[in-house]
Design a protein around this motif. Structure first.
Motif, PDB file in Angstrom:
ATOM      1  N   SER A 283     -32.848  67.027  74.116  1.00 50.74           N
ATOM      2  CA  SER A 283     -32.545  66.438  72.810  1.00 50.74           C
ATOM      3  C   SER A 283     -31.763  67.411  71.943  1.00 50.74           C
ATOM      4  CB  SER A 283     -33.839  66.026  72.107  1.00 50.74           C
ATOM      5  OG  SER A 283     -33.581  65.502  70.821  1.00 50.74           O
ATOM      6  N   VAL A 284     -32.136  68.687  72.007  1.00 51.77           N
ATOM      7  CA  VAL A 284     -31.435  69.720  71.232  1.00 51.77           C
ATOM      8  C   VAL A 284     -30.039  69.956  71.806  1.00 51.77           C
ATOM      9  CG1 VAL A 284     -31.430  72.165  70.602  1.00 51.77           C
ATOM     10  CG2 VAL A 284     -33.551  70.845  70.456  1.00 51.77           C
ATOM     11  N   LEU A 285     -29.938  70.093  73.130  1.00 54.74           N
ATOM     12  CA  LEU A 285     -28.647  70.364  73.757  1.00 54.74           C
ATOM     13  C   LEU A 285     -27.672  69.208  73.566  1.00 54.74           C
ATOM     14  CD1 LEU A 285     -29.808  72.015  77.116  1.00 54.74           C
ATOM     15  CD2 LEU A 285     -28.963  73.158  75.057  1.00 54.74           C
ATOM     16  N   TRP A 286     -28.194  67.985  73.495  1.00 57.14           N
ATOM     17  CA  TRP A 286     -27.336  66.816  73.282  1.00 57.14           C
ATOM     18  C   TRP A 286     -27.145  66.493  71.800  1.00 57.14           C
ATOM     19  CZ3 TRP A 286     -30.423  63.689  77.442  1.00 57.14           C
ATOM     20  CH2 TRP A 286     -29.975  64.063  78.715  1.00 57.14           C
ATOM     21  N   SER A 287     -27.751  67.307  70.927  1.00 54.21           N
ATOM     22  CA  SER A 287     -27.657  67.122  69.472  1.00 54.21           C
ATOM     23  C   SER A 287     -28.204  65.776  69.017  1.00 54.21           C
ATOM     24  CB  SER A 287     -26.189  67.274  69.002  1.00 54.21           C
ATOM     25  OG  SER A 287     -25.697  68.563  69.319  1.00 54.21           O
ATOM     26  N   LEU A 288     -29.160  65.240  69.762  1.00 52.48           N
ATOM     27  CA  LEU A 288     -29.787  63.977  69.371  1.00 52.48           C
ATOM     28  C   LEU A 288     -30.806  64.204  68.262  1.00 52.48           C
ATOM     29  CD1 LEU A 288     -30.364  62.398  72.908  1.00 52.48           C
ATOM     30  CD2 LEU A 288     -28.506  61.937  71.284  1.00 52.48           C
ATOM     31  N   SER A 289     -31.619  65.232  68.411  1.00 53.14           N
ATOM     32  CA  SER A 289     -32.615  65.586  67.399  1.00 53.14           C
ATOM     33  C   SER A 289     -32.930  67.067  67.536  1.00 53.14           C
ATOM     34  CB  SER A 289     -33.895  64.758  67.576  1.00 53.14           C
ATOM     35  OG  SER A 289     -34.907  65.208  66.681  1.00 53.14           O
ATOM     36  N   THR A 290     -32.606  67.815  66.506  1.00 56.62           N
ATOM     37  CA  THR A 290     -32.868  69.256  66.532  1.00 56.62           C
ATOM     38  C   THR A 290     -34.077  69.624  65.675  1.00 56.62           C
ATOM     39  OG1 THR A 290     -31.343  69.614  64.690  1.00 56.62           O
ATOM     40  CG2 THR A 290     -30.434  69.771  66.922  1.00 56.62           C
ATOM     41  N   GLN A 291     -34.731  68.641  65.112  1.00 54.06           N
ATOM     42  CA  GLN A 291     -35.887  68.905  64.260  1.00 54.06           C
ATOM     43  C   GLN A 291     -37.199  68.683  65.012  1.00 54.06           C
ATOM     44  OE1 GLN A 291     -35.807  66.694  60.601  1.00 54.06           O
ATOM     45  NE2 GLN A 291     -33.851  67.543  59.918  1.00 54.06           N
ATOM     46  N   ILE A 292     -38.186  69.470  64.650  1.00 52.15           N
ATOM     47  CA  ILE A 292     -39.539  69.277  65.159  1.00 52.15           C
ATOM     48  C   ILE A 292     -40.499  69.646  64.041  1.00 52.15           C
ATOM     49  CG2 ILE A 292     -39.615  71.612  66.152  1.00 52.15           C
ATOM     50  CD1 ILE A 292     -41.411  70.449  68.379  1.00 52.15           C
ATOM     51  N   SER A 293     -41.485  68.818  63.810  1.00 52.90           N
ATOM     52  CA  SER A 293     -42.417  69.065  62.708  1.00 52.90           C
ATOM     53  C   SER A 293     -43.198  70.352  62.962  1.00 52.90           C
ATOM     54  CB  SER A 293     -43.378  67.887  62.549  1.00 52.90           C
ATOM     55  OG  SER A 293     -44.264  67.800  63.659  1.00 52.90           O
ATOM     56  N   PHE A 294     -43.735  70.916  61.874  1.00 52.35           N
ATOM     57  CA  PHE A 294     -44.491  72.162  61.996  1.00 52.35           C
ATOM     58  C   PHE A 294     -45.672  71.976  62.939  1.00 52.35           C
ATOM     59  CE2 PHE A 294     -47.917  75.008  60.575  1.00 52.35           C
ATOM     60  CZ  PHE A 294     -47.275  76.234  60.689  1.00 52.35           C
ATOM     61  N   ASN A 295     -46.454  70.916  62.722  1.00 52.66           N
ATOM     62  CA  ASN A 295     -47.611  70.675  63.595  1.00 52.66           C
ATOM     63  C   ASN A 295     -47.171  70.297  65.005  1.00 52.66           C
ATOM     64  OD1 ASN A 295     -49.583  71.220  61.643  1.00 52.66           O
ATOM     65  ND2 ASN A 295     -49.506  69.127  60.845  1.00 52.66           N
ATOM     66  N   GLY A 296     -46.054  69.568  65.104  1.00 47.59           N
ATOM     67  CA  GLY A 296     -45.529  69.230  66.425  1.00 47.59           C
ATOM     68  C   GLY A 296     -45.092  70.470  67.174  1.00 47.59           C
ATOM     69  N   CYS A 297     -44.527  71.430  66.462  1.00 51.75           N
ATOM     70  CA  CYS A 297     -44.109  72.694  67.064  1.00 51.75           C
ATOM     71  C   CYS A 297     -45.316  73.467  67.586  1.00 51.75           C
ATOM     72  CB  CYS A 297     -43.348  73.528  66.038  1.00 51.75           C
ATOM     73  SG  CYS A 297     -42.644  75.057  66.678  1.00 51.75           S
ATOM     74  N   LEU A 298     -46.383  73.521  66.784  1.00 52.88           N
ATOM     75  CA  LEU A 298     -47.593  74.213  67.219  1.00 52.88           C
ATOM     76  C   LEU A 298     -48.219  73.516  68.419  1.00 52.88           C
ATOM     77  CD1 LEU A 298     -49.356  75.226  63.871  1.00 52.88           C
ATOM     78  CD2 LEU A 298     -47.677  76.488  65.232  1.00 52.88           C
ATOM     79  N   ALA A 299     -48.191  72.176  68.409  1.00 48.42           N
ATOM     80  CA  ALA A 299     -48.745  71.425  69.542  1.00 48.42           C
ATOM     81  C   ALA A 299     -47.944  71.689  70.815  1.00 48.42           C
ATOM     82  CB  ALA A 299     -48.744  69.933  69.225  1.00 48.42           C
ATOM     83  N   GLN A 300     -46.622  71.736  70.692  1.00 45.49           N
ATOM     84  CA  GLN A 300     -45.786  72.029  71.864  1.00 45.49           C
ATOM     85  C   GLN A 300     -46.053  73.435  72.376  1.00 45.49           C
ATOM     86  OE1 GLN A 300     -41.517  72.821  71.485  1.00 45.49           O
ATOM     87  NE2 GLN A 300     -41.139  71.290  73.086  1.00 45.49           N
ATOM     88  N   MET A 301     -46.110  74.405  71.446  1.00 46.48           N
ATOM     89  CA  MET A 301     -46.386  75.785  71.837  1.00 46.48           C
ATOM     90  C   MET A 301     -47.716  75.901  72.565  1.00 46.48           C
ATOM     91  SD  MET A 301     -47.653  78.900  69.533  1.00 46.48           S
ATOM     92  CE  MET A 301     -49.247  78.078  69.708  1.00 46.48           C
ATOM     93  N   PHE A 302     -48.750  75.269  72.011  1.00 45.18           N
ATOM     94  CA  PHE A 302     -50.066  75.327  72.637  1.00 45.18           C
ATOM     95  C   PHE A 302     -50.036  74.699  74.023  1.00 45.18           C
ATOM     96  CE2 PHE A 302     -54.116  73.239  73.597  1.00 45.18           C
ATOM     97  CZ  PHE A 302     -54.966  74.331  73.593  1.00 45.18           C
ATOM     98  N   SER A 303     -49.367  73.558  74.159  1.00 47.08           N
ATOM     99  CA  SER A 303     -49.296  72.863  75.446  1.00 47.08           C
ATOM    100  C   SER A 303     -48.628  73.723  76.506  1.00 47.08           C
ATOM    101  CB  SER A 303     -48.529  71.545  75.295  1.00 47.08           C
ATOM    102  OG  SER A 303     -49.168  70.688  74.368  1.00 47.08           O
ATOM    103  N   ILE A 304     -47.529  74.387  76.124  1.00 48.46           N
ATOM    104  CA  ILE A 304     -46.788  75.211  77.079  1.00 48.46           C
ATOM    105  C   ILE A 304     -47.659  76.336  77.606  1.00 48.46           C
ATOM    106  CG2 ILE A 304     -44.856  76.813  77.332  1.00 48.46           C
ATOM    107  CD1 ILE A 304     -43.395  75.080  75.201  1.00 48.46           C
ATOM    108  N   TYR A 305     -48.271  77.086  76.678  1.00 50.95           N
ATOM    109  CA  TYR A 305     -49.057  78.248  77.096  1.00 50.95           C
ATOM    110  C   TYR A 305     -50.374  77.836  77.748  1.00 50.95           C
ATOM    111  CZ  TYR A 305     -45.728  81.100  74.528  1.00 50.95           C
ATOM    112  OH  TYR A 305     -44.587  81.712  74.099  1.00 50.95           O
ATOM    113  N   PHE A 306     -50.945  76.730  77.295  1.00 49.60           N
ATOM    114  CA  PHE A 306     -52.169  76.226  77.913  1.00 49.60           C
ATOM    115  C   PHE A 306     -51.933  75.915  79.384  1.00 49.60           C
ATOM    116  CE2 PHE A 306     -54.812  72.641  79.232  1.00 49.60           C
ATOM    117  CZ  PHE A 306     -56.084  73.087  78.905  1.00 49.60           C
TER     118      PHE A 306
END
Length: 318
Positions: free
Chosen positions: A85-108
């Motif tokens: 989505s970022v590379l295609w410039s479709l959506s470069t935004q991610i909410s603060f809580n969404g960012c934390l959820a993604q970070m947690f999911s990756i490392y988990f």
């Protein structure tokens, strides 16, 4: 110098800018990323379906391999859709809580996958060094408990990272040079001291993937020592073949991950676009290659896949 405003609120969202310095090439970069992600999805789903459907594969080695396939699916899916989505410039935004959820999911998932690789190394150790007790040591109950312990450990190690990021003031800084959310990437946007975040990340990595890698190394030292002492000259090549696939997967999993982890924290000489490109590769290349390595090198899996394909073909003609 004025002290930072520690009462500053969290940003509503972060803006992911992709790979710094390579913005003009984002579309071209997205092509191999998309292809590798599609291959990872297809390969791991086929491998997982094969293991689930074939009762002959309901053995510890293949059950661990099924867990690995699930981790690969989750790891790539937690990152690649947003990256595209970022590379295609479709959506470069991610909410603060969404960012934390993604970070947690990756490392988990990363920590859980590391534990599964350790369990697979122990599986190979028992199978080669104590084969007569293999089925009594690694029962289905034990395999299930290993999976549960891996999940609990991942949660306990990574959950505090959310609070370490929430406590930081960001002073309106919300532009992140990355394609997805990483712990240190988010922390560096803060306008306060992030030493606690840095050292927590180091401790978490050592207590999870670091100790797992050391334990895997010890396991294979014992395995090779056992193989060296085998009386039958034909036994060693066969036993080594069973370990070859696992060693390839281990190398692909740990090498780029550790390089990216250490580079982000301590290296001032590695270009940022190299680190971010590597961070994108380690969430898509291992998930793509793992099912290929096991599918090609493991005769039982090849035969079961071929059997399922024949059944599917005969069913379609019926």
């Amino acid at each position: 110098m004025a002290a930072p405003n520690l009462s500053a609120s969290h940003p509503t969202f972060f803006i992911l800018v992709g790979i710094p310095g390579m913005e003009k090439s984002h579309t071209w970069i997205s092509v191999p990323v998309c292809v590798m992600y599609s291959a990872a999805l297809l390969g791991n789903l086929v491998l997982l379906v094969t293991i689930v459907k074939e009762r002959s594969l309901h053995q510890p080695m293949y059950l661990f391999l099924g867990m690995l396939a699930v981790c690969d699916l989750l790891l790539s899916t937690a990152t690649v859709p947003k990256t595209l989505s970022v590379l295609w410039s479709l959506s470069t935004q991610i909410s603060f809580n969404g960012c934390l959820a993604q970070m947690f999911s990756i490392y988990f998932v990363f920590v859980a996958e590391s534990a599964i690789l350790l369990a697979m190394a122990f599986d190979r150790y028992v199978a080669i060094c104590d084969p007569l007790r293999y089925l009594t040591i690694l029962t289905r109950s034990v395999v299930g408990k290993v999976g549960v312990v891996a999940l609990i450990r991942s949660f306990c190690i990574m959950f505090p990272a959310i609070f370490l990021l929430k406590r930081l003031p960001y002073c309106g800084h919300n532009v992140m040079p990355h394609t997805y959310c990483e712990h240190i990437g988010v922390a560096r946007l803060a306008c306060a001291d992030i030493s606690v975040n840095i050292w927590y990340g180091v401790a978490a990595a050592f207590l999870s993937a670091g100790l797992d890698a050391i334990s895997i190394t010890i396991s294979y030292v014992l395995i090779f020592r056992c193989l060296w002492g085998l009386l039958s000259p034909r036994a060693s090549p066969k036993a080594l073949h069973t370990c070859g696939s696992h060693l390839c997967v281990i190398a692909m999993f740990y090498t780029p991950a550790f390089f990216s982890f250490l580079g982000h924290r301590f290296s001032q000489h590695v270009p940022q676009h190299v680190l971010i490109s590597l961070a994108n590769l380690y969430v898509v290349v291992p998930p793509m290659l793992n099912p290929v390595i096991y599918g090609v090198r493991t005769r039982e899996i090849r035969e079961c896949m071929a059997h399922l394909l024949r059944l599917g073909g005969s069913g379609g003609r019926a």
